[in-house]
Design an enzyme around this catalytic site. Structure first.
Site, PDB file in Angstrom:
ATOM      1  N   LYS A 118     -14.735  -8.261  -4.547  1.00  0.00           N
ATOM      2  CA  LYS A 118     -14.651  -9.688  -4.219  1.00  0.00           C
ATOM      3  C   LYS A 118     -15.798 -10.416  -4.894  1.00  0.00           C
ATOM      4  CE  LYS A 118     -12.255 -12.215  -1.123  1.00  0.00           C
ATOM      5  NZ  LYS A 118     -11.007 -11.750  -0.525  1.00  0.00           N
TER       6      LYS A 118
HETATM    7  N1  GLU Z   1      -7.826 -13.237  -1.909  1.00  0.00           N
HETATM    8  C1  GLU Z   1      -6.732 -12.529  -1.345  1.00  0.00           C
HETATM    9  C2  GLU Z   1      -7.219 -11.607  -0.257  1.00  0.00           C
HETATM   10  O1  GLU Z   1      -8.248 -11.803   0.328  1.00  0.00           O
HETATM   11  C3  GLU Z   1      -5.887 -11.838  -2.407  1.00  0.00           C
HETATM   12  C4  GLU Z   1      -6.582 -10.765  -3.167  1.00  0.00           C
HETATM   13  C5  GLU Z   1      -5.772 -10.216  -4.340  1.00  0.00           C
HETATM   14  O2  GLU Z   1      -4.605 -10.554  -4.449  1.00  0.00           O
HETATM   15  O3  GLU Z   1      -6.337  -9.443  -5.106  1.00  0.00           O
HETATM   16  O4  GLU Z   1      -6.558 -10.684   0.115  1.00  0.00           O
END
Ligand code: GLU
Length: 433
Positions: A118
């Protein structure tokens, strides 16, 4: 590699619990339940890589501003790091670490061949023009360089980023590859626009998944969704789509909160009307004609059956948990309920469908997009929805049944299943050297 640090001395004023503290407590309590091997507990307690970049961007005024961007890669035992990039003033290394960890559990629980990562940029995007945001995004992508890649670390949208952000990242990343590799790298990000390798339905996948989880829970517990009242915190991509599908099922939206304020109407707020209104009101729900503006601090105490926190982390705490009327909390956001808040709610018999299950439709949609790009295919919407339905049902059933069998709450159950899958990979492969 870094380890978690504990504050050396207690400060007098108790600060809001850090997200990292929450995710570690959730992890350790599940690890205790499954008696996780101590060596694997050590490995999963740290993040593999933490990338912090500072980069200059020319503003519309001609001045240069320096930005700080983060990408934390928690674990890749099951596959490439996967997870979103958010643009928000609360983005820092603690948030990025915690959110990366949640991604590892989320992708593992969903049975995807991914790890967890992230990141994002610490900024308030409402303060920048569209062309400034484009330059910030492109320069951030350039700064991250080979720390991301279609088989290594695959970002996606998150808070305040969208398909346009992903298109800029894909274009910048591909432009920096050798000519023969350019178009083959489209799957460096997911959540792209549908004209640029994006997946039909990816935009609704997270909110739709939240709705599906509520529907599966209702079916298991013999609850009729028709006529049930729900409240939503955050009316972005997740909050809007979850509301859209719940309303279709006959449930009634009675209160919404966003970054600007809260509105309430116990007779019901029409989801599409509110959505249209926000477009003409700089994205805000405030002053919506068919509802009353309401007290922001009393939002979670609103009379309702279902509560969907779909904004930021640490929203449901020991302060507001006792006031919550809902009997079901469906976590659209990541980490919206902190550990203390959760303990109070569980004692009162409130069910929480945990983030790593409840909002996993997004990353499942991302996986479909990644496969589509990798295989040079174009999937139809009905095909995407059918596959999403199946995957979400499998995950819900697994978590629900394990929780019944082991007599534990849904979050601990979800964590146990997720951690076991990673443990198996480590046991089979061993640790280099
Ligand atoms: N931001 C989204 C989550 O927290 C999607 C992450 C993604 O698709 O890689 O799950």
């Amino acid at each position: 590699m870094t380890t978690m640090t504990k504050p050396k001395e207690k400060s007098k004023k108790v600060p809001l619990r850090g997200m990292m503290e929450n995710v570690m407590e959730q992890f350790n309590s599940a690890a205790d339940h499954i008696d996780l091997h101590p060596n694997i507990r050590k490995i999963l307690s740290i993040t593999n890589n933490e990338i912090i970049v500072h980069f200059p961007v020319k503003m519309d005024s001609g001045d240069v501003e320096i930005f700080t961007g983060y990408r934390v890669q928690h674990n890749n035992a099951l596959g490439p790091y996967k997870g979103g990039l958010r643009y928000h003033p609360t983005v820092d290394i603690d948030a990025a670490r915690a959110l990366a960890m949640w991604m590892t559990w989320k992708t593992s629980l969903a049975g995807l061949p991914y790890g967890g990562g992230k990141g994002g940029i610490q900024l308030d995007p409402s303060k920048y023009s569209q062309s400034e945001l484009e330059r910030i995004t492109r320069r951030f992508t350039f700064a991250l360089a080979d720390n991301i890649g279609p088989e290594h670390d695959i970002p996606a949208p998150d808070v305040n980023t969208n398909s346009q952000t992903m298109a800029w990242i894909a274009d910048t990343y591909m432009s920096t590859r050798p000519p023969a590799e350019r178009t083959a790298n489209q799957h460096v990000v997911t959540g792209k626009p549908d004209g640029s390798g994006g997946l039909e339905g990816r935009d609704r996948a997270t909110g739709y998944g939240v709705f599906l989880n509520i529907k599966f829970w209702a079916a298991r517990t013999n609850v009729e969704l028709k006529g049930k009242k729900f409240i939503v915190q955050g009316f972005g991509n997740v909050g809007y789509w979850a509301s859209h599908f719940l309303e279709k099922e006959g449930a009634k939206l009675v209160a919404v909160q966003d970054a600007f304020g809260s509105i309430e109407n116990q007779k019901g707020i029409t989801v599409e009307d509110l959505f249209e209104y926000t477009k003409s009101n700089k994205g805000s729900i405030v002053d919506f004609p068919d509802a009353e503006n309401a007290d922001k601090d009393a939002f979670f105490a609103t009379d309702c059956d279902i509560c969907i926190p779909a904004a930021l982390g640490n929203q449901i705490t020991k302060e507001n948990a006792p006031t919550i009327k809902a009997t079901l909390i469906a976590e659209g956001a990541n980490g919206p309920t902190n550990v203390e808040g959760e303990q109070l709610l569980l004692k009162r018999g409130v069910t929480i469908i945990p983030d790593i299950l409840c909002n996993s439709g997004g990353v499942v949609g991302s996986y479909f997009e990644w496969l589509q790009n990798r295989n040079g295919e174009l999937w139809q919407l009905d095909e995407v929805i059918a596959k999403l339905d199946k995957k979400m049902k499998e995950s819900f059933d697994k978590v629900y049944e394990y929780s019944e069998r082991e007599g534990m709450d849904l979050r601990t159950s979800a964590f146990c299943i997720a951690i076991k899958r990673i443990e198996k990979a480590y046991i089979q492969r061993g640790i280099f050297p």
